[in-house]
Design a protein around this motif. Structure first.
Motif, PDB file in Angstrom:
ATOM      1  N   PHE A  66     -80.930  16.238   9.132  1.00  0.00           N
ATOM      2  CA  PHE A  66     -81.572  14.992   8.765  1.00  0.00           C
ATOM      3  C   PHE A  66     -80.519  13.967   8.368  1.00  0.00           C
ATOM      4  CE2 PHE A  66     -85.389  17.667   7.993  1.00  0.00           C
ATOM      5  CZ  PHE A  66     -86.305  16.927   8.722  1.00  0.00           C
ATOM      6  N   HIS A 112     -78.474   9.992  18.982  1.00  0.00           N
ATOM      7  CA  HIS A 112     -79.924  10.092  18.979  1.00  0.00           C
ATOM      8  C   HIS A 112     -80.596   9.003  19.817  1.00  0.00           C
ATOM      9  CE1 HIS A 112     -80.917  13.524  16.504  1.00  0.00           C
ATOM     10  NE2 HIS A 112     -79.847  13.249  15.795  1.00  0.00           N
ATOM     11  N   MET A 196     -87.251  11.671  16.630  1.00  0.00           N
ATOM     12  CA  MET A 196     -88.251  11.194  15.678  1.00  0.00           C
ATOM     13  C   MET A 196     -89.275  10.249  16.305  1.00  0.00           C
ATOM     14  SD  MET A 196     -88.002  12.646  12.796  1.00  0.00           S
ATOM     15  CE  MET A 196     -88.938  11.562  11.694  1.00  0.00           C
ATOM     16  N   TYR A 199     -91.805  12.819  17.467  1.00  0.00           N
ATOM     17  CA  TYR A 199     -92.120  13.997  16.666  1.00  0.00           C
ATOM     18  C   TYR A 199     -93.525  13.918  16.068  1.00  0.00           C
ATOM     19  CZ  TYR A 199     -91.774  17.689  13.217  1.00  0.00           C
ATOM     20  OH  TYR A 199     -92.011  18.817  12.477  1.00  0.00           O
ATOM     21  N   TYR A 264     -88.275  18.694  11.837  1.00  0.00           N
ATOM     22  CA  TYR A 264     -87.748  18.035  13.031  1.00  0.00           C
ATOM     23  C   TYR A 264     -86.417  18.661  13.439  1.00  0.00           C
ATOM     24  CZ  TYR A 264     -84.882  14.273  15.062  1.00  0.00           C
ATOM     25  OH  TYR A 264     -84.013  13.527  15.789  1.00  0.00           O
TER      26      TYR A 264
END
Length: 270
Positions: A66, A112, A196, A199, A264
């Motif tokens: 995270f 990401h 994300m 998710y 996640y």
């Protein structure tokens, strides 16, 4: 045949910015040896699929943690998105707020964002996306592993209650059983990655993690390949083809209404 999206987060040994790291090359090399998912970019390579690989070492920036330390269980050990400590608890790097922001903005989110775009492209092209989270792990637990069980399986799959259809799990179990390998399901590491943006929002994004016990292809406590490397590479290739056949036949639909018990990011060390 439809493509897979192969996510390879921990195969690199590159440290692009040395700022803050201790002046002890041997200690850094030892940490790289211990924590790198050696050759997973080779083991999972597929010319016909899409691979997203982090081009830097996890000890520099771990893209499967995270972003915020408050959300990351491994941050308490100095092993969040930006590592500050070694596996044994010793200092690895002094990280100022300025340095951390630079790493997060320029490396973590750059990775990401590319990952998210790759998923979007799969959805636009095929209507769904199957992510394979590609890892390996040491034959014995390291100090910071949350699961300290000594005996570990040959392979490990990680799942998510929302994004991993049961058919993927069942077929994975059968695949490895038929070939005589032991398999852990969410053990010794659990979870699988989903960007994300999708998710628990998009049921057409599917994900499963595959981890390989390094004893199958590396010499003990080294990064030297054994003669079994090619065999394990072939097993992984066959596994990916099996997943691709399931995806192409559209045999599964993920559950839309469920409670995810998996984060996640996989919050075990890999």
């Amino acid at each position: 045949m439809k493509k897979l999206l192969l996510h390879v987060p921990h195969s690199s040994t590159v440290i692009p910015i040395k700022d803050g790291f201790i002046n002890d090359p041997l200690k850094i090399e030892n940490e790289l040896l211990k924590l790198t998912d050696w050759y997973t970019d080779e083991l999972f390579y597929s010319a016909n699929d899409t691979m997203i690989k982090a081009p830097f070492s996890r000890i520099f920036c771990d893209v499967e943690r995270f972003e915020n330390d408050e959300d990351e269980v491994m941050a308490r050990y100095g092993m969040g998105a930006v590592y500050t400590h070694c596996d044994n608890g010793e200092l690895l790097r002094e990280v100022t707020p300025t340095l951390r922001n630079k790493i997060i903005d320029s490396y973590y989110w750059n990775h990401h964002n590319k990952f998210t775009v790759a998923v979007e492209n799969e959805l636009e092209t095929y209507g769904n996306c199957l992510i394979v989270d590609c890892h390996s792990y040491p034959s014995k637990p390291i100090t910071r592993d949350l699961d300290q069980t000594i005996e570990r399986p040959d392979f490990n799959i990680g799942s998510d209650a929302y994004h991993t259809p049961q058919e993927l799990i069942d077929n994975s179990i059968s695949f490895f059983e038929e070939r005589g390998y032991s398999l852990g399901v969410d053990w010794p590491y659990s979870g699988t990655i989903v960007p994300m943006a999708f998710y628990k929002k998009n049921p057409n994004v599917h994900s499963i993690m595959l981890e390989i016990n390094r004893k199958l292809y590396l010499q003990d406590s080294s990064n030297k390949k054994t003669k079994q490397f090619a065999t394990i590479q072939q097993i992984v290739t066959q596994y990916l083809e099996m997943l691709k056949n399931i995806k192409s036949k559209n045999l599964y639909k993920p559950p839309i209404f469920c409670i995810s018990v998996t984060k996640y990011f996989s919050y075990f060390l890999n």
